[in-house]
Motif scaffolding. Structure first.
Motif: not given
Length: 290
Positions: A81-82, A85, A88-89, A116, A123, A148
């Motif tokens: 999950t991290e 993230n 996406f950043k 999603q 991305s 994901k």
């Protein structure tokens, strides 16, 4: 250590995975091998014990964030999950929007994916093009993005419909089963987190291999009944179909990306081909559940 130090080192900092920082007595001019920008600093980071691979503080921070996640003590799923993230950043909302539109134009099958899922794929695709051919550092966040996307499709197209199909079942005994209990608990719960690839893969392996549970488990009996309503679901019930694909994704890509190993562009491309190539797993899953 490869190459030569560009000056007089007055302090060395602890090694952090493949990266290490040095402080010099004077400002040193250099080109960051990752972003290609010209920099001047007394603090220089090198990659892979190679003075020819000098990095600026910005790129150091990016790689350090990846390393700290992968070397940390959190669960594998939390690490995934991290890392997602981080992906996406690295990409702006506008870049994701444009990349998503391009994906749908490039392959009409993308129009049938969840939004999603498209965001994850877009991305990863955009960033893979943005970082360039010469980028040789850790591709883990990009690989996680692909994984994901598959996980999101698996939940939306198969797991959630199965949950809805089984809502009125008595799953008390199944909840206690060590091999299928996680799925059973998700089905009867109103707010539990959807299972990850590994959890569903283990459930599927049990459903395909355990003859006794096909007789005694309400969940597994209903799983077969549920899939019988889909004309192309044989691929899901084939041991060399969805199960094998999920095992490959978990072992070769998702799990490695969440641990200390560095993944390369080649591994990103291989994962991309497996999931979204001409006969990709994501397309097969969508066909099976159509």
């Amino acid at each position: 250590m490869k190459g030569n130090s560009p000056g007089n080192i007055i302090k060395e900092y602890p090694q952090r995975g493949p990266i290490k920082q040095f402080r010099f007595d004077k400002v040193v001019a250099f080109e960051c091998f990752r972003c290609g920008k010209q920099k001047k600093s007394k603090l220089i980071t090198i990659y892979d014990d190679n003075w020819n691979k000098r990095m600026c503080n910005g790129c150091y921070g990016f790689l350090l964030s990846i390393y700290e996640i992968k070397a940390g003590t959190k669960s594998e799923n939390d690490k995934v999950t991290e890392l997602a993230n981080i992906l996406f950043k690295l990409v702006s909302k506008n870049e994701i929007r444009i990349a998503s539109e391009n994906l749908k134009i490039k392959d009409n099958r993308n129009k049938h994916l969840e939004e999603q899922s498209i965001r994850f794929l877009a991305s990863a695709e955009h960033l893979s093009e943005k970082v360039g051919i010469e980028y040789s550092l850790d591709w883990s966040p990009l690989v996680i993005g692909l994984c994901k996307a598959l996980e999101n499709e698996l939940v939306a197209k198969l797991i959630v419909p199965l949950k809805e199909y089984c809502l009125n079942l008595d799953l008390e005994n199944d909840k206690l089963d060590k091999d299928i209990g996680r799925i059973a608990k998700y089905i009867v719960s109103d707010n539990s987190k959807p299972p990850e690839i590994g959890t569903f893969s283990h459930f599927l392996q049990t459903a395909l291999n355990s003859k006794s549970r096909r007789e005694t488990s309400n969940l597994i009996k209903s799983f077969y009944e549920f899939l019988s309503e889909y004309s192309f679901s044989n691929w899901i019930l084939d041991k060399d179909g969805l199960l094998k694909s999920l095992q490959i994704v978990s072992k070769e890509y998702r799990n490695k990306a969440a641990h200390i190993e560095e993944l390369s562009k080649s591994e990103f491309n291989n994962c991309k081909e497996l999931l979204t190539g001409e006969s990709g797993v994501i397309w097969k899953l969508n066909k099976a559940m159509n």
